[in-house]
Design a protein around this motif. Structure first.
Motif: not given
Length: 460
Positions: A135-150, A262-265
């Protein structure tokens, strides 16, 4: 990273007790009298996005109380990383509320985000120490994709043109074992992408169609298309200074498409992904496309140019036609397409257009649940008369300023087969005001909601 995974909490880490108003009221009577008095003195009540720093007998910080609107909200802890003193913290679940590991990792990372490519960050964010988990790793994956988008949206056009956008996609492909390709410059004409070429031909930096393919060929095929106008002058229908000021963000649809891909992959969804980005700069020179021109398209329809500042739908026309040729189960396009959508819904609510009312309703409900909202707008067929052309098949502007976002969506619908499932999202990709975890600047919008929808649809 502002989140660190450790099996054992460091002795020097400071405990955070998370509460909402109700939880704090229930907890306060059991607190030591000095702590209760201190919290009353500083006025802490458990209100959302507030915190209270409690000193120990030695005057040093001993404990933090954090107020939230909901313990599992995606921005629950986002107000803390840049408000707390630098150092390590941990979530004490023995009192107050227990925060879901995904929400904790996601909200803490987003709360620590600062775009520091050109200006040194004001300070280092505080660090959250937590146990590793899926669950924590998923949260980090979401954050990584969002910050890269920003980061993509925030980067000025000087350093984020069509070529740089292609390099970002190429790096993403390399990271996830995807196939990358691009069609550049006049090769667009040879490969039958004339609309992309027409919009981008006036720029010093060559237009291109960026493509990424990933996944098992046996899995359902989906296509994601992102508008990649890296800077929009408006073309010969040039924008005023105020309208042009933030046009580095006109590739926000492409940035969000990359974030979703990113998230899909990263999460290995069982789909076969095709990502398409028509990347151009809408510039002015002697060979710029003009109002009144007829622009051919991959689908064979001829577009009359009513206004060169309605360029996004023109480049998307070729990409959508190409995506449709693969007969995917779903096409999603994301685009900073119209000011009309912003007038109707503001900066925080992207406009959603769908051929299926039930799908749109499900997405709206899902977006509200995940605090990643979008709002259903109609593909109102009677308005198609407003984009009919007397000398071409279709015109890229409506006959009036009314229903501008709907007109743009109806325009795109011409390039998607009638039986093709398709979602069009007209987004802003920008925060015009700061909120916890969402500073002013580029933003990822709807990608968490779209990810959840894809997971429900293709993994259920």
């Amino acid at each position: 990273m502002t989140v660190q995974f450790k099996n054992k909490t460091p002795a020097a880490a400071i405990a955070i007790t998370v509460v909402d108003r109700a939880a704090f009221q229930a907890l306060s009577a059991s607190l030591p009298a000095p702590t209760r008095q201190w919290l009353a003195t500083v006025g802490f009540s458990g209100a959302p996005d507030t915190q209270a720093l409690v000193p120990g007998p030695d005057g040093k910080l001993a404990q933090v109380f954090a107020g939230v609107s909901g313990a599992n909200a995606p921005f629950a802890l986002a107000h803390l990383p840049l408000a707390l003193p630098a150092g390590s913290y941990w979530l004490d679940a023995s009192a107050g509320l227990s925060v879901d590991a995904e929400a904790a990792a996601l909200s803490w990372e987003l709360g620590g985000y600062q775009f520091d490519l050109y200006k040194k960050a004001k300070r280092e964010p505080a660090t959250l120490v937590m146990a590793d988990s899926p669950e924590a790793q998923r949260g980090l994956a979401l954050a990584t994709a969002i910050t890269a988008t920003r980061d993509l949206v925030n980067t000025p056009a000087e350093h984020m043109g069509p070529e740089e956008l292609a390099k970002a996609a190429q790096l993403l492909a390399k990271q996830h074992g995807a196939k990358f390709s691009q069609i550049v410059g006049d090769a667009l004409l040879k490969k039958n992408f004339p609309a992309v070429h027409a919009v981008g031909r006036a720029a010093a930096r060559a237009p291109r169609l960026i493509e990424l393919n990933w996944g098992n060929p046996k899995h359902p095929r989906i296509a994601i298309v992102g508008k990649g106008v890296c800077f929009d002058t408006g073309g010969l229908n040039i924008k005023g200074g105020e309208g042009m000021r933030q046009m580095k963000k006109d590739m926000g649809g492409a940035a969000n498409a990359l974030g979703l891909a990113t998230l899909i992959m990263a999460l290995k969804l069982p789909v076969r992904l095709q990502l398409l980005i028509p990347a151009v700069e809408n510039a002015i020179s002697g060979n710029a496309y003009r109002p009144g021109d007829i622009v051919p398209t991959r689908k064979g329809l001829n577009i009359e140019i009513g206004n060169t500042d309605a360029e996004g739908r023109v480049v998307l026309s070729d990409a959508l036609a190409y995506a449709s040729e693969g007969k995917p189960e779903l096409i999603i396009d994301l685009a900073t397409l119209t000011g009309a959508a912003r007038v109707a819904l503001g900066a925080q609510l992207p406009a959603l257009f769908s051929k299926h009312f039930d799908t749109a309703r499900d997405l709206v409900d899902l977006g509200l649940k995940l605090d990643d909202p979008l709002w259903h707008m109609p593909l109102w067929a009677p308005y198609k008369g407003g984009i009919e052309s007397t000398i071409g098949d279709i015109v890229n502007t409506g006959k009036s300023a009314l229903a501008g976002a709907i007109n743009a969506a109806l325009f795109l619908e011409y390039f998607v087969p009638e039986n093709q499932d398709w979602l069009h999202i007209d987004l802003f990709a920008w925060n015009d005001g700061a909120r916890p975890g969402r500073p002013v600047g580029g933003e990822a919008q709807t990608i968490r909601t779209l990810l959840a929808y894809l997971e429900q649809r293709f993994t259920a």
